[in-house]
Design an enzyme around this catalytic site. Structure first.
Site, PDB file in Angstrom:
ATOM      1  N   ASP A 146     -16.986 -12.089   8.415  1.00  0.00           N
ATOM      2  CA  ASP A 146     -15.561 -11.796   8.300  1.00  0.00           C
ATOM      3  C   ASP A 146     -15.148 -11.041   9.566  1.00  0.00           C
ATOM      4  O   ASP A 146     -15.279  -9.823   9.650  1.00  0.00           O
ATOM      5  CB  ASP A 146     -15.296 -10.956   7.050  1.00  0.00           C
ATOM      6  CG  ASP A 146     -13.830 -10.570   6.910  1.00  0.00           C
ATOM      7  OD1 ASP A 146     -13.039 -10.858   7.826  1.00  0.00           O
ATOM      8  OD2 ASP A 146     -13.480  -9.959   5.880  1.00  0.00           O
ATOM      9  N   TYR A 165     -14.445  -4.627   2.436  1.00  0.00           N
ATOM     10  CA  TYR A 165     -13.069  -5.044   2.176  1.00  0.00           C
ATOM     11  C   TYR A 165     -12.869  -6.394   2.847  1.00  0.00           C
ATOM     12  O   TYR A 165     -13.043  -6.530   4.060  1.00  0.00           O
ATOM     13  CB  TYR A 165     -12.051  -4.045   2.723  1.00  0.00           C
ATOM     14  CG  TYR A 165     -10.628  -4.547   2.595  1.00  0.00           C
ATOM     15  CD1 TYR A 165      -9.931  -4.382   1.402  1.00  0.00           C
ATOM     16  CD2 TYR A 165     -10.014  -5.219   3.637  1.00  0.00           C
ATOM     17  CE1 TYR A 165      -8.636  -4.869   1.259  1.00  0.00           C
ATOM     18  CE2 TYR A 165      -8.723  -5.709   3.509  1.00  0.00           C
ATOM     19  CZ  TYR A 165      -8.045  -5.532   2.321  1.00  0.00           C
ATOM     20  OH  TYR A 165      -6.778  -6.026   2.181  1.00  0.00           O
ATOM     21  N   LYS A 208      -5.579 -11.774  12.004  1.00  0.00           N
ATOM     22  CA  LYS A 208      -5.058 -10.618  12.731  1.00  0.00           C
ATOM     23  C   LYS A 208      -4.796 -10.930  14.206  1.00  0.00           C
ATOM     24  O   LYS A 208      -3.743 -11.416  14.560  1.00  0.00           O
ATOM     25  CB  LYS A 208      -5.974  -9.404  12.558  1.00  0.00           C
ATOM     26  CG  LYS A 208      -5.921  -8.820  11.134  1.00  0.00           C
ATOM     27  CD  LYS A 208      -6.552  -7.469  11.051  1.00  0.00           C
ATOM     28  CE  LYS A 208      -6.542  -6.913   9.626  1.00  0.00           C
ATOM     29  NZ  LYS A 208      -5.203  -6.561   9.138  1.00  0.00           N
ATOM     30  N   TYR A 232       0.822  -1.213   0.000  1.00  0.00           N
ATOM     31  CA  TYR A 232       0.000   0.000   0.000  1.00  0.00           C
ATOM     32  C   TYR A 232       0.858   1.266   0.000  1.00  0.00           C
ATOM     33  O   TYR A 232       0.568   2.232   0.710  1.00  0.00           O
ATOM     34  CB  TYR A 232      -0.958   0.000   1.191  1.00  0.00           C
ATOM     35  CG  TYR A 232      -2.137  -0.925   1.002  1.00  0.00           C
ATOM     36  CD1 TYR A 232      -3.339  -0.437   0.512  1.00  0.00           C
ATOM     37  CD2 TYR A 232      -2.035  -2.278   1.282  1.00  0.00           C
ATOM     38  CE1 TYR A 232      -4.420  -1.272   0.313  1.00  0.00           C
ATOM     39  CE2 TYR A 232      -3.108  -3.130   1.083  1.00  0.00           C
ATOM     40  CZ  TYR A 232      -4.296  -2.626   0.597  1.00  0.00           C
ATOM     41  OH  TYR A 232      -5.357  -3.457   0.396  1.00  0.00           O
TER      42      TYR A 232
END
Length: 434
Positions: A242, A150, A271, A17
């Site tokens: 999600d 996302y 995560k 990114y």
């Protein structure tokens, strides 16, 4: 050696990114402890975004490090086809009963994108198996997703994400999905009608519960989501939560779906699953979904896997992280941060005559976010994010706005004094400008 680390980095490394043309040199970090990143230049920075939302217990926790070390001495890696090991089994045994729903099996992968890829493939193949493996069908062959979602950067995950700057170069290669807006009082009847009309062609509905992360920390109410999920249940649409970002305490409860009355059939995790220490993904599913793959016909096998599936050290880190949620009363810290965030949000709402005009101030658990009103491009490409990051770094706080959306999402070990510094830094930026 560290003095020229940024130059060496720029010569050899391509960062995620990051537009490398005219990029600012990355800050060399020598070590990290709890909430603090120690720069090679001697400066310290409060990691107010948990290093891309992963570091739930803080950096360098000695207990997690100890468990990884112990596991590395015994078994660091083994192929997970035809073999198994204690950390993977123990983690599944502990994690499945904790999850908000009726889950019976855990499929391991290695990051958030792959956890969602697994879920998408499970939902689509579930119906392919049940419908008799048709070559072509218009029944149960579509995925439903929210606008501006996302779900990751692999192709399946991009396909079910919002069409945005992240996916634009690949738009002709992505598969089509059905897209709906986040539910609220104004559109819930319309959304319900859409599901009733199109339910039979939808295999699964993937969603980020309560908070859309990379889409701009968009938050929505459980009340209308429950309504939507109940209709999905009636239409036999597989519901995929999600929880890659929202899981492990981020929204105030251990999992965001605990705040929903209607539970998902599949849940995606990554995560914070290892405390943010190692890469690991996991996708849990119901027994009904698992049984659709049990058959003498080997074509019904779930043909998916990763080299580092259920890595023993990552599983050991996850088990240690779960211990810390209990032993360090982590949920109490989460509640403390949520209360502090809520109080600070009220303070922001009362500000007048500020250099930056802010709006949509919102809180969900340990997440606080607001938007800075801008005249030019809104969203991720707005230049303001990088400017705010630089201004905060001068104050010893690391923020990484999503364009003109500023947010904090700190490790749970952050002290009240450190939170005060984060809040004061944000106030200074908003009041005085950048």
């Amino acid at each position: 050696m560290n003095q020229n680390l940024s130059f060496r980095d720029q010569k050899y490394i391509w960062h995620p990114y990051t537009q490398h043309k005219n990029m600012v040199f990355p800050v060399p970090v020598e070590r990290a402890e709890r909430t603090i990143l120690f720069g090679a230049d001697g400066r310290q920075y409060i990691d107010a975004v948990s290093s891309w939302w992963v570091t739930v217990h803080g950096h360098g926790h000695p207990y997690i490090a100890k468990k990884i070390y112990e596991q590395a001495l015994k078994l660091e890696q083994v192929i997970f086809t035809g073999f198994t090991h204690e950390p993977a089994v123990r983690l599944a045994e502990r994690l499945l009963p904790m999850l908000p729903g009726n889950f019976s099996k855990l499929f391991y992968s290695d990051n958030g994108s792959t956890a969602t890829e697994v879920a998408i493939k499970m939902a689509l193949q579930f119906w392919w198996n049940l419908l008799g493996q048709p070559e072509k069908t218009t029944e149960r062959n579509r995925i439903l997703a929210f606008k501006d979602a996302y779900h990751g950067d692999t192709f399946g995950a991009m396909s079910v994400s919002g069409r945005s700057i992240f996916t634009r170069p690949f738009r002709d290669q992505l598969f089509d999905v059905e897209v709906i807006d986040l539910p609220d009082a104004s559109n819930i009847n319309q959304l319900t009608a859409f599901l009733r009309e199109n339910g039979k062609k939808i295999a699964g509905f993937i969603f980020e519960p309560l908070v859309q992360g990379a889409g701009g920390m968009r938050m929505y109410q459980a009340e209308y989501m429950n309504w939507l999920l109940q209709v999905c249940r009636e239409e036999k649409i597989i519901c995929i939560a999600d929880e890659v970002m929202t899981g492990f305490g981020r929204t105030g409860t251990m999992f965001a779906c605990e705040q929903l009355d209607v539970k998902p059939d599949i849940i995606c995790l990554s995560k914070g699953i290892t405390g943010g220490v190692m890469a690991l993904g996991a996708t849990a599913c119901s027994e009904e979904i698992y049984e659709a793959f049990l058959h003498d016909d080997k074509l019904r096998t779930f043909f998916h896997g990763h080299s580092f599936t259920a890595n023993p050290m990552a599983c050991a880190a996850s088990l240690a992280s779960l211990d810390l949620f209990e032993e360090e009363k982590t949920l109490e810290s989460i509640s403390r941060i949520q209360k502090r965030n809520t109080a600070f949000a009220q303070q922001l709402k009362q500000l007048e005559d500020t250099a930056l005009t802010i709006s949509n101030i919102r809180v969900q658990g340990t997440i606080l976010a607001f938007d800075v009103e801008v005249d030019d491009v809104r969203g991720y490409l707005n230049h303001l994010g990088a400017v705010i990051t630089a201004a905060a770094m001068k104050e010893g706080v690391y923020l990484r706005p999503l364009g003109n959306t500023v947010y904090i999402l700190p490790p749970y070990c952050i002290t009240d004094e450190e939170l005060d510094k984060v809040f004061q830094t944000i106030l200074k930026i908003v009041v005085e400008g950048v």
